[in-house]
Design a protein around this motif. Structure first.
Motif, short mmCIF file in Angstrom:
data_model
loop_
_atom_site.label_atom_id
_atom_site.label_comp_id
_atom_site.label_asym_id
_atom_site.label_seq_id
_atom_site.Cartn_x
_atom_site.Cartn_y
_atom_site.Cartn_z
N THR A 96 0.85 -1.00 0.13
CA THR A 96 -0.02 -0.29 0.22
C THR A 96 0.84 1.21 0.23
OG1 THR A 96 -0.41 -0.04 2.34
CG2 THR A 96 -2.21 -0.84 0.76
N ASP A 148 2.61 4.31 0.80
CA ASP A 148 3.19 4.74 2.27
C ASP A 148 3.22 6.14 2.86
OD1 ASP A 148 5.00 2.64 2.14
OD2 ASP A 148 6.49 3.00 1.23
N HIS A 149 2.75 6.69 2.09
CA HIS A 149 1.91 8.45 1.93
C HIS A 149 0.40 8.15 2.31
CE1 HIS A 149 6.33 9.74 2.18
NE2 HIS A 149 6.48 8.81 0.87
N CYS A 150 -0.29 7.58 2.11
CA CYS A 150 -1.50 7.51 2.60
C CYS A 150 -2.25 7.27 3.94
CB CYS A 150 -2.60 6.66 0.86
SG CYS A 150 -2.58 7.10 -0.27
N ALA A 151 -3.22 7.90 3.74
CA ALA A 151 -3.92 7.47 5.26
C ALA A 151 -4.19 6.75 5.48
CB ALA A 151 -4.14 9.24 6.32
N ASP A 152 -5.42 6.11 4.81
CA ASP A 152 -5.82 5.18 4.40
C ASP A 152 -5.07 4.38 3.62
OD1 ASP A 152 -7.84 6.16 5.39
OD2 ASP A 152 -9.02 7.52 3.78
N THR A 156 -4.20 2.52 0.87
CA THR A 156 -5.11 2.89 -0.69
C THR A 156 -3.79 1.88 -1.75
OG1 THR A 156 -4.77 5.28 -0.61
CG2 THR A 156 -4.73 4.26 -2.69
N HIS A 200 0.28 10.12 -5.39
CA HIS A 200 1.97 10.69 -4.67
C HIS A 200 3.19 10.42 -5.53
CE1 HIS A 200 -0.97 9.83 -0.98
NE2 HIS A 200 0.17 11.19 -0.58
#
Length: 80
Positions: A46, A48-52, A54, A69
């Motif tokens: 997933t 590494d920079h998405c809060a959820d 992704t 990103h």
């Protein structure tokens, strides 16, 4: 000496030496080309920079990025 192989995933021909300068290793049992190995690895990660969580679509250095990103990351290089 060239050692041609056929990828068990996509069917393309590749050379074992294609693995000489990348981190992936040639798999004797299930030979897959470098591109298919990369796709397989990314598909399990997933961003590494998405809060959820992704799904990752790109691998850059030591981290994984989604499309959004990745574009932001690449734009930073374009400006420099």
């Amino acid at each position: 000496m060239c050692q041609r192989e056929e990828c068990s995933v996509c069917g393309c021909d590749f050379d074992r030496s294609d693995f000489d300068f990348i981190d992936d290793e040639f798999d004797e049992i299930n030979p897959t080309c470098p591109k298919c190995q990369e796709q397989s690895r990314i598909s399990k990660e997933t961003c590494d920079h998405c809060a959820d969580p992704t799904p990752a679509e790109y691998e850059v250095s030591d981290f994984y990025l989604c499309e959004y990103h990745y574009e932001h990351y690449v734009d930073g290089y374009k400006r420099d």
